[in-house]
Design a protein around this motif. Structure first.
Motif, mmCIF file in Angstrom:
data_model
loop_
_atom_site.group_PDB
_atom_site.id
_atom_site.type_symbol
_atom_site.label_atom_id
_atom_site.label_comp_id
_atom_site.label_asym_id
_atom_site.label_seq_id
_atom_site.Cartn_x
_atom_site.Cartn_y
_atom_site.Cartn_z
ATOM 1 N N ILE A 169 0.830 -1.200 0.000
ATOM 2 C CA ILE A 169 0.000 0.000 0.000
ATOM 3 C C ILE A 169 0.868 1.255 0.000
ATOM 4 N N SER A 170 1.982 1.202 0.740
ATOM 5 C CA SER A 170 2.882 2.354 0.796
ATOM 6 C C SER A 170 3.407 2.717 -0.584
ATOM 7 N N GLU A 171 3.765 1.707 -1.374
ATOM 8 C CA GLU A 171 4.273 1.969 -2.718
ATOM 9 C C GLU A 171 3.165 2.465 -3.643
ATOM 10 N N LEU A 172 2.006 1.817 -3.583
ATOM 11 C CA LEU A 172 0.899 2.205 -4.463
ATOM 12 C C LEU A 172 0.352 3.585 -4.099
ATOM 13 N N SER A 173 0.444 3.951 -2.828
ATOM 14 C CA SER A 173 -0.084 5.256 -2.408
ATOM 15 C C SER A 173 0.695 6.402 -3.043
ATOM 16 N N ARG A 174 1.975 6.171 -3.354
ATOM 17 C CA ARG A 174 2.767 7.204 -4.016
ATOM 18 C C ARG A 174 2.193 7.515 -5.398
ATOM 19 N N ILE A 175 1.740 6.471 -6.087
ATOM 20 C CA ILE A 175 1.120 6.677 -7.394
ATOM 21 C C ILE A 175 -0.219 7.389 -7.234
ATOM 22 N N TYR A 176 -0.993 6.952 -6.233
ATOM 23 C CA TYR A 176 -2.316 7.549 -6.015
ATOM 24 C C TYR A 176 -2.209 9.030 -5.663
ATOM 25 N N VAL A 177 -1.306 9.367 -4.746
ATOM 26 C CA VAL A 177 -1.162 10.762 -4.308
ATOM 27 C C VAL A 177 -0.748 11.648 -5.471
ATOM 28 N N LEU A 178 0.222 11.178 -6.271
ATOM 29 C CA LEU A 178 0.688 11.983 -7.409
ATOM 30 C C LEU A 178 -0.413 12.150 -8.446
ATOM 31 N N SER A 179 -1.093 11.061 -8.789
ATOM 32 C CA SER A 179 -2.139 11.144 -9.805
ATOM 33 C C SER A 179 -3.284 12.043 -9.342
ATOM 34 N N ASP A 180 -3.664 11.930 -8.063
ATOM 35 C CA ASP A 180 -4.764 12.733 -7.534
ATOM 36 C C ASP A 180 -4.400 14.222 -7.515
ATOM 37 N N SER A 181 -3.153 14.529 -7.176
ATOM 38 C CA SER A 181 -2.730 15.925 -7.123
ATOM 39 C C SER A 181 -2.698 16.570 -8.500
ATOM 40 N N MET A 182 -2.566 15.753 -9.543
ATOM 41 C CA MET A 182 -2.505 16.273 -10.913
ATOM 42 C C MET A 182 -3.837 16.161 -11.646
ATOM 43 N N GLY A 183 -4.870 15.730 -10.924
ATOM 44 C CA GLY A 183 -6.178 15.622 -11.557
ATOM 45 C C GLY A 183 -6.351 14.383 -12.409
ATOM 46 N N TRP A 184 -5.478 13.384 -12.187
ATOM 47 C CA TRP A 184 -5.607 12.115 -12.905
ATOM 48 C C TRP A 184 -6.419 11.140 -12.053
ATOM 49 N N THR A 185 -6.918 10.093 -12.713
ATOM 50 C CA THR A 185 -7.684 9.049 -12.031
ATOM 51 C C THR A 185 -6.883 7.754 -12.038
ATOM 52 N N LEU A 186 -6.895 7.060 -10.903
ATOM 53 C CA LEU A 186 -6.230 5.772 -10.792
ATOM 54 C C LEU A 186 -7.276 4.666 -10.820
ATOM 55 N N GLU A 187 -7.095 3.702 -11.721
ATOM 56 C CA GLU A 187 -8.026 2.576 -11.837
ATOM 57 C C GLU A 187 -7.284 1.258 -11.688
ATOM 58 N N TYR A 188 -7.969 0.279 -11.096
ATOM 59 C CA TYR A 188 -7.452 -1.086 -11.052
ATOM 60 C C TYR A 188 -8.567 -2.025 -11.469
ATOM 61 N N ASN A 189 -8.314 -2.781 -12.531
ATOM 62 C CA ASN A 189 -9.344 -3.684 -13.071
ATOM 63 C C ASN A 189 -10.648 -2.949 -13.337
ATOM 64 N N GLN A 190 -10.530 -1.782 -13.947
ATOM 65 C CA GLN A 190 -11.664 -0.953 -14.355
ATOM 66 C C GLN A 190 -12.459 -0.390 -13.179
ATOM 67 N N LYS A 191 -11.897 -0.441 -11.968
ATOM 68 C CA LYS A 191 -12.536 0.153 -10.803
ATOM 69 C C LYS A 191 -11.696 1.322 -10.318
ATOM 70 N N THR A 192 -12.343 2.451 -10.082
ATOM 71 C CA THR A 192 -11.641 3.665 -9.675
ATOM 72 C C THR A 192 -11.191 3.571 -8.222
ATOM 73 N N ILE A 193 -9.906 3.862 -8.006
ATOM 74 C CA ILE A 193 -9.374 3.978 -6.651
ATOM 75 C C ILE A 193 -9.409 5.456 -6.296
ATOM 76 N N ASP A 194 -10.370 5.860 -5.456
ATOM 77 C CA ASP A 194 -10.562 7.278 -5.189
ATOM 78 C C ASP A 194 -10.291 7.667 -3.738
ATOM 79 N N SER A 195 -9.685 6.733 -2.981
ATOM 80 C CA SER A 195 -9.383 7.039 -1.584
ATOM 81 C C SER A 195 -8.321 6.073 -1.082
ATOM 82 N N TYR A 196 -7.766 6.403 0.088
ATOM 83 C CA TYR A 196 -6.782 5.513 0.702
ATOM 84 C C TYR A 196 -7.440 4.194 1.109
#
Length: 208
Positions: A169-196
């Motif tokens: 989770i620590s590694e994946l959160s780095r991707i989530y935080v960066l993408s969220d700060s830039m207005g990008w969306t993070l998806e896994y298996n077509q499901k949006t990851i929109d929170s920790y």
């Protein structure tokens, strides 16, 4: 008068076209820069993360062989002490993803399954065996299989799995935080990851 009006219209149109082109270039440049930053972050987390633990197992092995019915038996036994190093690892270089710049979305399609490895060190004590029932290779193999199965149960019940989940989770959160700060969306298996919490659920899915 008409020439002045036509000239003004042409000038205005030129300004609007230039502004539109400039805005497009700025947006395109910003999108490309954010895409490059995200790619770099994905590269940074593309590594092997390993969580280690130490376990001890004490096992009493016994076996009897009937020689003349149940009246006479040939017995063998051993006390086995096992010190084992166990690891749960993720090779994040095998993460499969796609960057959709048009939708500003990071689409992760696959995260490698955790690999569980056990490196046991067997020490045998109080080994005794009758002449008619000696220790054989299958006895040692049976001991190893039993001990490994017991160690796997200990790993399941230990904090090693949750620690491995936290590392993931620590590694994946780095991707989530960066993408969220830039207005990008993070998806896994077509499901949006929109929170920790979404990342936490993802981690539990990979380990369960």
């Amino acid at each position: 008068m008409k020439k002045v009006l036509v000239g003004a219209i042409i000038a205005l149109a030129s300004v609007l076209i230039y502004k539109s082109y400039t805005d497009y270039r700025e947006k395109s440049t910003a999108l490309k820069e954010s895409s490059l930053l995200i790619q770099q972050e994905l590269k940074n987390v593309s590594k092997l993360i390993v969580t280690e633990g130490h376990f001890v197992e004490v096992y009493n092995y016994a076996d009897s062989k009937e020689l003349f019915g149940s009246l006479v038996t040939a017995d063998k036994k051993a006390l086995v002490v096992v010190n084992a190093e166990a690891t749960i690892s993720y090779d994040l270089s095998k993460v499969e993803y796609e960057l959709d710049e048009a939708e500003k979305t990071i689409k992760i399609s696959s995260i490698p399954e955790p690999e569980v490895k056990i490196n046991p060190d067997f020490e045998y004590y109080d080994v005794t065996a009758d002449y008619f029932n000696p220790f054989k290779a299958e006895d040692y193999n049976a001991i190893k299989e039993t001990v490994n199965a017991s160690l796997l149960q200990k790993i399941e019940a230990s904090s090693l799995k949750s620690n491995a989940e936290n590392r993931l989770i620590s590694e994946l959160s780095r991707i989530y935080v960066l993408s969220d700060s830039m207005g990008w969306t993070l998806e896994y298996n077509q499901k949006t990851i929109d929170s920790y919490d979404g990342l936490l659920r993802l981690g539990k899915t990979k380990l369960d």
